[in-house]
Write a protein that holds these residues in place. Structure first.
Motif, PDB file in Angstrom:
ATOM      1  N   UNK A   1     -23.892 -28.976 -17.528  1.00  0.00           N
ATOM      2  CA  UNK A   1     -23.771 -29.650 -18.823  1.00  0.00           C
ATOM      3  C   UNK A   1     -23.366 -28.678 -19.933  1.00  0.00           C
ATOM      4  N   UNK A   2     -23.104 -27.414 -19.561  1.00  0.00           N
ATOM      5  CA  UNK A   2     -22.786 -26.434 -20.601  1.00  0.00           C
ATOM      6  C   UNK A   2     -21.532 -25.619 -20.309  1.00  0.00           C
ATOM      7  N   UNK A   3     -21.204 -25.438 -19.027  1.00  0.00           N
ATOM      8  CA  UNK A   3     -20.056 -24.610 -18.664  1.00  0.00           C
ATOM      9  C   UNK A   3     -19.075 -25.447 -17.853  1.00  0.00           C
ATOM     10  N   UNK A   4     -17.841 -25.635 -18.405  1.00  0.00           N
ATOM     11  CA  UNK A   4     -16.847 -26.492 -17.744  1.00  0.00           C
ATOM     12  C   UNK A   4     -15.633 -25.673 -17.328  1.00  0.00           C
ATOM     13  N   UNK A   5     -15.412 -25.567 -16.007  1.00  0.00           N
ATOM     14  CA  UNK A   5     -14.191 -24.909 -15.533  1.00  0.00           C
ATOM     15  C   UNK A   5     -14.359 -23.479 -15.059  1.00  0.00           C
ATOM     16  N   UNK A   6     -15.587 -23.083 -14.728  1.00  0.00           N
ATOM     17  CA  UNK A   6     -15.827 -21.690 -14.362  1.00  0.00           C
ATOM     18  C   UNK A   6     -15.015 -21.261 -13.138  1.00  0.00           C
ATOM     19  N   UNK A   7     -14.697 -22.191 -12.241  1.00  0.00           N
ATOM     20  CA  UNK A   7     -13.945 -21.772 -11.050  1.00  0.00           C
ATOM     21  C   UNK A   7     -12.558 -21.248 -11.438  1.00  0.00           C
ATOM     22  N   UNK A   8     -11.990 -21.818 -12.487  1.00  0.00           N
ATOM     23  CA  UNK A   8     -10.701 -21.326 -12.972  1.00  0.00           C
ATOM     24  C   UNK A   8     -10.858 -19.920 -13.545  1.00  0.00           C
ATOM     25  N   UNK A   9     -11.899 -19.761 -14.351  1.00  0.00           N
ATOM     26  CA  UNK A   9     -12.135 -18.485 -15.027  1.00  0.00           C
ATOM     27  C   UNK A   9     -12.389 -17.363 -14.034  1.00  0.00           C
ATOM     28  N   UNK A  10     -13.237 -17.645 -13.025  1.00  0.00           N
ATOM     29  CA  UNK A  10     -13.585 -16.611 -12.059  1.00  0.00           C
ATOM     30  C   UNK A  10     -12.443 -16.325 -11.090  1.00  0.00           C
ATOM     31  N   UNK A  11     -11.692 -17.360 -10.711  1.00  0.00           N
ATOM     32  CA  UNK A  11     -10.522 -17.123  -9.857  1.00  0.00           C
ATOM     33  C   UNK A  11      -9.524 -16.256 -10.608  1.00  0.00           C
ATOM     34  N   UNK A  12      -9.373 -16.527 -11.900  1.00  0.00           N
ATOM     35  CA  UNK A  12      -8.454 -15.754 -12.736  1.00  0.00           C
ATOM     36  C   UNK A  12      -8.885 -14.300 -12.830  1.00  0.00           C
ATOM     37  N   UNK A  13     -10.171 -14.071 -12.980  1.00  0.00           N
ATOM     38  CA  UNK A  13     -10.699 -12.711 -13.105  1.00  0.00           C
ATOM     39  C   UNK A  13     -10.319 -11.899 -11.868  1.00  0.00           C
ATOM     40  N   UNK A  14     -10.633 -12.424 -10.694  1.00  0.00           N
ATOM     41  CA  UNK A  14     -10.332 -11.696  -9.470  1.00  0.00           C
ATOM     42  C   UNK A  14      -8.831 -11.569  -9.242  1.00  0.00           C
ATOM     43  N   UNK A  15      -8.091 -12.628  -9.538  1.00  0.00           N
ATOM     44  CA  UNK A  15      -6.642 -12.584  -9.340  1.00  0.00           C
ATOM     45  C   UNK A  15      -6.013 -11.495 -10.198  1.00  0.00           C
ATOM     46  N   UNK A  16      -6.482 -11.369 -11.446  1.00  0.00           N
ATOM     47  CA  UNK A  16      -5.931 -10.336 -12.329  1.00  0.00           C
ATOM     48  C   UNK A  16      -6.290  -8.934 -11.841  1.00  0.00           C
ATOM     49  N   UNK A  17      -7.519  -8.755 -11.400  1.00  0.00           N
ATOM     50  CA  UNK A  17      -7.903  -7.445 -10.873  1.00  0.00           C
ATOM     51  C   UNK A  17      -7.044  -7.118  -9.653  1.00  0.00           C
ATOM     52  N   UNK A  18      -6.858  -8.103  -8.780  1.00  0.00           N
ATOM     53  CA  UNK A  18      -6.018  -7.902  -7.592  1.00  0.00           C
ATOM     54  C   UNK A  18      -4.598  -7.508  -8.010  1.00  0.00           C
ATOM     55  N   UNK A  19      -4.099  -8.171  -9.061  1.00  0.00           N
ATOM     56  CA  UNK A  19      -2.708  -7.959  -9.477  1.00  0.00           C
ATOM     57  C   UNK A  19      -2.502  -6.574 -10.084  1.00  0.00           C
ATOM     58  N   UNK A  20      -3.611  -5.928 -10.518  1.00  0.00           N
ATOM     59  CA  UNK A  20      -3.477  -4.631 -11.162  1.00  0.00           C
ATOM     60  C   UNK A  20      -3.509  -4.724 -12.677  1.00  0.00           C
TER      61      UNK A  20
ATOM     62  N   UNK B   1      -2.709 -24.798 -12.963  1.00  0.00           N
ATOM     63  CA  UNK B   1      -1.814 -25.717 -12.255  1.00  0.00           C
ATOM     64  C   UNK B   1      -2.443 -26.129 -10.931  1.00  0.00           C
ATOM     65  N   UNK B   2      -2.970 -25.149 -10.185  1.00  0.00           N
ATOM     66  CA  UNK B   2      -3.632 -25.436  -8.907  1.00  0.00           C
ATOM     67  C   UNK B   2      -4.846 -26.328  -9.136  1.00  0.00           C
ATOM     68  N   UNK B   3      -5.586 -26.074 -10.207  1.00  0.00           N
ATOM     69  CA  UNK B   3      -6.823 -26.813 -10.470  1.00  0.00           C
ATOM     70  C   UNK B   3      -6.567 -28.193 -11.065  1.00  0.00           C
ATOM     71  N   UNK B   4      -5.301 -28.487 -11.429  1.00  0.00           N
ATOM     72  CA  UNK B   4      -5.002 -29.798 -12.014  1.00  0.00           C
ATOM     73  C   UNK B   4      -5.526 -29.959 -13.424  1.00  0.00           C
ATOM     74  N   UNK B   5      -5.536 -28.875 -14.169  1.00  0.00           N
ATOM     75  CA  UNK B   5      -6.085 -28.857 -15.524  1.00  0.00           C
ATOM     76  C   UNK B   5      -4.999 -28.273 -16.424  1.00  0.00           C
ATOM     77  N   UNK B   6      -4.951 -28.676 -17.695  1.00  0.00           N
ATOM     78  CA  UNK B   6      -3.906 -28.187 -18.605  1.00  0.00           C
ATOM     79  C   UNK B   6      -4.438 -27.051 -19.473  1.00  0.00           C
ATOM     80  N   UNK B   7      -3.640 -25.997 -19.593  1.00  0.00           N
ATOM     81  CA  UNK B   7      -4.042 -24.818 -20.368  1.00  0.00           C
ATOM     82  C   UNK B   7      -3.509 -24.937 -21.785  1.00  0.00           C
ATOM     83  N   UNK B   8      -4.366 -24.702 -22.768  1.00  0.00           N
ATOM     84  CA  UNK B   8      -3.917 -24.751 -24.156  1.00  0.00           C
ATOM     85  C   UNK B   8      -4.233 -23.458 -24.883  1.00  0.00           C
ATOM     86  N   UNK B   9      -3.202 -22.931 -25.597  1.00  0.00           N
ATOM     87  CA  UNK B   9      -3.415 -21.786 -26.470  1.00  0.00           C
ATOM     88  C   UNK B   9      -3.368 -22.223 -27.928  1.00  0.00           C
TER      89      UNK B   9
END
Lengths: 356, 356
Positions: free
Chosen positions: B164-183, B226-234
């Protein structure tokens, strides 16, 4: 479903020498791909070592019921990305029991052209940009499009990313790797201008292999959309209105064009293509008149126009070719549902063999 | 769908030395990321080993149809977290065929600023705190928010946990690891004050690489949404009312600021920024006036205010920097949709090169 996956992923090389060969051919419409599999006793890498086979031509509109056998001749082998191990995909063409190519066999004539000494000497290279649209399975409407409505207008989708801009990337990316695995010269992929539309490129490939590789790449793509539950369309204008069509731009060069002074050879070739514009258009895909309108990055079907960097032309020369004085050019006329055996051999025949 | 996964996860290094390079560039709006892939012989170690490429600028609002080629120059390489193996992501910038940067190419000028000997000597470090909001795909409303309504007021969500407080953490955590992997130098993440809003930080990165790394981190994020089916807004103020906006606070230091006596250098730099407040604000992101209101942890857009530990200031100096007498400071003005090439180079230009 993991037990089924375990079975499909069994690595048979550990237990047997036998391999599975999936024989692929083109059916009666000239665009429908068909295939069936057989067991062979040991790994094979040379198509001439594979046995001929046959299929029921009366079930594909290619033979009458009373005399239904159509003979399959293996022509090219690729690694099977679905079965992996030593299993293979085999691209074939079709003959009567007497050894005559059946009417839908366009490869036979193409092979004759590509074997002509003048053509062989010129080592024709092809790079084909295959566009295609992905449709929802239950309604004939592109994936990602709201049923009964339209997405926002074209603009954000070309090479776009994001859940609201790119639909079906897992199909595109698995196709890319599957083709590389299979041994197909897939040179790239990109998202296209219309949402739900994509492109992959095969090339540079020499002569007859361009057709073989593009057909097998199409086969692999349709097997993948089958897994994904999505329908593959090669229609050249799937949606009417302000939406791009789908083409199969064919990039082409000969040895002379790639050598110094090639730009003049290119210009002569383009002049010959202009003189045979009607004949080429007639062979460049059914329904192309719905696509070649002069809008949406095409030239009108009745017009032959060429230019450097001009995406509204029939034939486009890249700036790097112009600058280097040699290179290749792009025939933008073929539709997505063209037969690459026909298009590649016709371009070679007109530009190398035909005396204007 | 696991058969599709098998194909997506194929490790091609076993069968070929070919690699796939995804070339990334910024499109005509200055914020839309575009990319397409090509096959190369690998492995590739340096951007200098990569060929220039081109794309259809008429489809991204960056060139006319009759002269559509825009050339992309590879500038930075990262490992591809989606294709893995030896496959790469390539951050590029865009030029005309004549070799001039196109108007939306902000990297070119930034690279010039960062090559200036006085700037290079100061080894400018950047740490950028990128905030963003995740929206539902079919309605433009944040994920986790009831459609047609609002969640409870801000309070429980900052760094919160729970369904009820954190929405979308799987995107955030996948992104964290993906970025570390990418360098990418991703230094952290946290849930933000508004529910459905998150932040990641990139840094410290030196000079031009801060912009390269932030743009590729944004690319990876949008590929993941895109994979998660969610739209990113800046968008800097996605929801009107008592809801926080989204910024891109930019932490900054030079060699002189990091050395003894650095606090004085910091104060002088902040004075210069105060004198150029209007110019910076104009380049710090579209729509920032909806965010910089003086409330919700911002300073009013027309006010330049700095202070130690003050989150309501334009510039905040951390208590540890004050105590040590040296360190860095935080420019809190940039909006989430800022261009990091512009912001990082402008801060360097104003504080190092500009004479007040």
């Amino acid at each position: 479903m993991s037990l089924l996956s375990d079975l499909r992923n069994l690595n048979l090389s550990e237990t047997t020498e036998k391999i599975i060969a999936e024989y692929i051919w083109i059916g009666g419409s000239g665009m429908d791909l068909r295939s069936k599999a057989r067991t062979l006793n040991a790994p094979v890498t040379d198509p001439s070592k594979l046995p001929k086979w046959n299929y029921d031509g009366s079930s594909t509109g290619q033979a009458p019921g009373e005399d239904s056998e159509v003979i399959l001749c293996p022509q090219a082998i690729f690694k099977d990305p679905f079965r992996r191990g030593n299993n293979i995909l085999v691209m074939c063409d079709a003959y009567t029991p007497d050894g005559e190519p059946i009417p839908t066999n366009k490869r036979f004539n193409a092979e004759k052209i590509f074997s002509h000494p003048d053509v062989v000497a010129e080592e024709p290279w092809y790079g084909i940009e295959q566009e295609y649209t992905l449709l929802q399975k239950e309604v004939t409407w592109p994936i990602g499009w709201p049923v009964g409505g339209f997405p926002g207008p074209q603009g954000p989708y070309y090479c776009g990313i994001g859940a609201d801009k790119a639909f079906g990337r897992d199909i595109v990316d698995s196709h890319y790797k599957a083709c590389l695995y299979a041994g197909i010269n897939i040179s790239g992929v990109n998202g296209e201008v219309m949402p739900g539309q994509w492109e992959f490129q095969v090339g540079p490939v020499v002569g007859i292999s361009a057709g073989d590789e593009l057909w097998v790449a199409r086969y692999i793509l349709e097997r993948i959309t089958e897994i994904a539950g999505v329908v593959l369309s090669f229609d050249p204008k799937p949606i009417q209105g302000d939406w791009n069509g789908a083409g199969a731009h064919t990039n082409y060069s000969t040895k002379s064009m790639r050598s110094d002074g090639g730009f003049a050879v290119i210009k002569k070739a383009i002049e010959k293509l202009e003189l045979k514009h009607k004949e080429h258009i007639a062979a460049y895909g059914e329904g192309n008149e719905r696509r070649l309108t002069g809008k949406h990055e095409t030239a009108d079907i009745n017009t032959f126009l060429w230019g450097v960097a001009n995406r509204g032309a029939s034939v486009r020369i890249g700036r790097d070719t112009e600058k280097a004085g040699k290179g290749y050019f792009e025939d933008r006329r073929p539709a997505s549902n063209m037969d690459p055996y026909v298009v590649t051999s016709m371009i070679a025949e007109t530009t190398i063999l035909w005396q204007s």
